[in-house]
Design a protein around this motif. Structure first.
Motif, PDB file in Angstrom:
ATOM      1  N   LYS A 343      78.812  83.308  65.327  1.00  0.00           N
ATOM      2  CA  LYS A 343      78.366  83.336  67.619  1.00  0.00           C
ATOM      3  C   LYS A 343      76.923  82.860  66.866  1.00  0.00           C
ATOM      4  O   LYS A 343      76.951  82.005  68.338  1.00  0.00           O
ATOM      5  N   SER A 346      77.721  79.188  67.779  1.00  0.00           N
ATOM      6  CA  SER A 346      78.432  78.873  69.159  1.00  0.00           C
ATOM      7  C   SER A 346      78.015  79.290  70.009  1.00  0.00           C
ATOM      8  O   SER A 346      78.442  78.504  70.916  1.00  0.00           O
ATOM      9  N   GLU A 347      76.997  79.627  70.020  1.00  0.00           N
ATOM     10  CA  GLU A 347      75.871  80.436  71.457  1.00  0.00           C
ATOM     11  C   GLU A 347      75.161  78.642  71.675  1.00  0.00           C
ATOM     12  O   GLU A 347      73.784  79.244  72.721  1.00  0.00           O
ATOM     13  N   PRO A 349      73.109  76.487  73.170  1.00  0.00           N
ATOM     14  CA  PRO A 349      73.031  75.910  74.481  1.00  0.00           C
ATOM     15  C   PRO A 349      72.776  74.332  74.542  1.00  0.00           C
ATOM     16  O   PRO A 349      73.311  73.685  75.614  1.00  0.00           O
ATOM     17  N   ARG A 678      79.700  71.774  77.531  1.00  0.00           N
ATOM     18  CA  ARG A 678      78.578  72.226  77.107  1.00  0.00           C
ATOM     19  C   ARG A 678      77.676  70.788  77.140  1.00  0.00           C
ATOM     20  O   ARG A 678      76.583  70.546  77.915  1.00  0.00           O
TER      21      ARG A 678
END
Length: 699
Positions: A343, A346-347, A349, A678
């Motif tokens: 988690k 994957s986050e 930014p 992203r």
């Protein structure tokens, strides 16, 4: 110190998979092999003076401080590199706060970029990342002066790019010097932490002024359970505080090879080292903004077209993946540590991708072949024909492919997924090389001892091809003076003698009886010693720590062009001692004495990761039945992408065309697609913020 060899016959090779990860090395129980009482008394006295001079520590001596051996302090090395790019800095300026030329870190970084030499100029993708990093530096620098730790911003960044894309250039030549100038490290407390999963990766990322570490070492961890409940710092708390409390920037190299458990371990142990001043603890470290003990800048480097961590869950693996029958591939729900790591990763930014590569020769067809593999596109017929042309085929019955006899391939590399096939190529290549170099071929056999081991079991153990199943020591390995070997285990991490270090054999530490026979053996013939040598005298490129180098200078002078070269060669000598390990096999505990090294020019796909091979490479593409198409594709991509030109490849057991065209594993493709989206957004954002054109330059 010598162990008499058992006389064991030949046996068929046994199949085995590629290298295991670094954890398996530490599971081998080791004991010291140096036992003077077991030596012939006259032998020890006669030869100890010769080889003690090249051992790291003589009996009764303290080990020298590695830092004291350095010609210049680290600070001098770092500042010299920095001033090359920043000529406007005052000569007596040692840190950012000592100067008034630049008002912000980003202004200084911008000047560094502008003053890079022509050969090191940044491309558009590198420039965009540098601009974003400069913005982050400004914020972190300002908030450190104005805000308490719990209110400061935290930035996690991901820099993607295949081998040769320029990630290392940006990190070593810009990030390293600018971070150390803004936050100078003390002798015991680093402001910049660089880590990697393996010693060899850490060594590749290290510079003269920055020494990268393994994740285990950065976390002050031994091999143990990686569950949070078992990772309390205990007696290591002070060591963790000293390691982590001053860190402003954390760089994680080859992130695709870091397992989810190791990633969480680093997060958890960084928290343990920073919990008091930065107000984090085991109950809050999983919250937003608290990762890695609130280290303000965390940069991840990597390429996800690499092999997964061996036997571990990766950071991008789909935990809910199902097989063809609709059943979950993972039968048990992974622990909270793995879920948290995935988690957190994957986050991230801030994602930037370096899309080009400088590894391959310009316009080489291999570039297009690999691009089709990455995208899952159909190979044009002309490319498939060129690929097929690299397959080894006999010229006629009993007459080998003539290309194998070219100098490019005779002095190049062999590569395979499995040790079982690699070992065959290794034996043949070593025999041919010894003959070409007019050297005596030394047929080294490990000494195995075990109560209750019968002859058949002994033969099977001796012929196990994968050294990771035998204590990292080959049962049989031919060697010769001048041969390059690759270390399979860490010898001395502080001096850079880690796994995958390459060394050249200069001499063998034979028993006197064996040496007399060896000297009588004609060059080009095979010699089998009766005893395991006490060690190998080797020369290690980049190593200059030989304590008795003066005694070797006269000999080195005969083979070099100057006194400086002779001294450099003599200082590179190291006495690589035989070791004894205990290995479990067929319910037995077997003691094996030998050398934890292999042929440097024979690589498994796992060991080849991160390398660039600039000479002919023979690749065995074959797989065993248990390896599925996803794994096979990844292994093939890694092996094919090591060389710089299609003409440097020769293929054995080539894959079918449809395998190359199927594209990467679905899980890898999905994760990469998310990160690339992203990256596109970050690229657009930084372009607008800095008023740039599409080429990364100001409008």
């Amino acid at each position: 110190e010598y162990v008499k060899m058992h006389t064991l016959g030949e046996a068929d090779d046994v199949g085995a998979d590629g290298d295991n990860d670094e954890n398996l090395e530490a599971l081998v129980e080791e004991t010291s092999v140096v036992k003077k009482g077991s030596l012939p008394a006259d032998w020890f006295d006669a030869r100890q003076d010769l080889y003690w001079s090249v051992r790291e520590t003589k009996p009764g001596e303290e080990e020298e401080d590695v830092e004291a051996q350095t010609d210049e302090p680290d600070e001098v090395v770092r500042l010299r590199a920095l001033r090359t790019l920043l000529p406007l800095l005052p000569r007596d300026c040692a840190r950012f706060t000592d100067q008034n030329v630049y008002t912000t870190p980003s202004a200084m970084l911008s000047d560094m970029v502008a003053n890079l030499p022509t050969t090191g100029r940044l491309n558009e993708d590198q420039m965009l990342f540098a601009l974003r990093f400069g913005d982050v530096l400004d914020t972190v620098w300002k908030e450190e002066q104005e805000l308490p730790p719990e209110r400061r911003s935290v930035y996690h960044m991901l820099l993607l790019g295949q081998g040769g894309s320029g990630k290392t250039h940006v990190v070593q030549n810009l990030i390293f010097p600018v971070v150390h100038f803004i936050w100078p490290p003390s002798k015991e407390e680093e402001s910049l932490m660089v880590v990697a999963a393996k010693n060899s990766q850490a060594k590749n990322m290290s510079t003269e002024g920055v020494r990268a570490k393994t994740l285990h070492r950065a976390g002050c961890m031994r091999i143990q359970s990686l569950k949070n409940q078992d990772m309390a710092p205990g007696k290591k708390e002070k060591a963790l505080e000293k390691t982590w409390k001053n860190v402003r920037v954390l760089i994680i190299e080859e992130i695709s090879m870091v397992s989810a458990l190791l990633y969480n371990m680093l997060d958890f142990r960084a928290m343990c080292g920073r919990r008091l001043p930065f107000k984090v603890d085991r109950d809050t470290y999983m919250k937003v903004g608290c990762a890695f003990g609130r280290v303000p800048i965390v940069i991840h480097l990597g390429d996800f077209f690499q092999l997964r961590p061996t036997g571990q869950i990766s950071l991008i693996e789909d935990l809910n993946r199902r097989d063809e029958d609709g059943q979950y591939v993972r039968k048990e729900v992974p622990g909270v540590e793995i879920q948290h790591a995935q988690k957190l990763f994957s986050e991230i930014p801030d994602v930037y991708e370096l899309r080009g590569t400088m590894r391959f020769k310009p316009q080489d067809p291999l570039i297009e072949i690999l691009q089709c593999m990455r995208l899952g596109h159909t190979l044009p017929d002309r490319l498939w024909a060129q690929f097929q042309d690299r397959v080894i085929r006999d010229e006629a019955p009993g007459i080998a492919d003539a290309r194998l006899d070219s100098e490019n391939f005779r002095s190049g590399y062999c590569m395979s997924i499995y040790w079982a096939s690699l070992i065959r190529m290794m034996y043949r290549r070593t025999i041919l090389q010894a003959s070409r170099c007019n050297q005596t071929l030394v047929f080294l056999q490990a000494a195995d001892t075990c109560m209750g081991m019968n002859h058949e079991t002994g033969i099977r153990f001796l012929n196990q091809p994968n050294p990771y199943n035998t204590g990292l020591i080959h049962g049989i390995l031919p060697r010769f003076v001048g041969m390059e070997i690759r270390l399979l285990a860490r010898v001395d991490a502080d001096q850079g003698l880690v796994q995958d270090t390459v060394a050249t054999i200069m001499d063998f530490g034979f028993h006197d009886a064996d040496r007399a026979r060896y000297l009588k053996t004609p060059a080009g013939e095979m010699f089998t010693p009766r005893y395991v040598p006490s060690g190998l005298l080797v020369s290690i490129k980049g190593y200059q720590g030989c304590s008795g180098w003066e005694s070797f200078t006269p000999l080195c002078a005969k083979h070099t062009n100057s006194s400086e070269e002779a001294e450099k060669l003599a200082r590179s000598f190291y006495f690589f001692e035989a070791e004894e390990v205990v290995v479990s096999y067929s319910g037995l505990q077997i003691r094996r004495c030998g050398f934890r090294a292999t042929n440097a020019h024979c690589l498994t796909s796992t060991a080849s990761q991160g390398l660039t091979l600039r000479s002919g490479t023979v690749v065995d593409c074959g797989r065993q039945k248990e390896k599925d198409d996803d794994e096979w594709w990844l292994h093939l991509y890694v092996m094919l992408s090591r060389v710089t030109s299609l003409s440097d490849l020769l293929l054995v057991r080539p894959p079918p065309r449809e395998l190359l065209e199927r594209g990467p594993p679905v899980g890898v493709a999905k994760s990469l697609e998310k990160f690339q989206q992203r990256a596109t957004e970050c690229r657009a954002g930084i372009t607008v913020k800095h008023g740039l054109r599409g080429d990364g330059k100001s409008k």
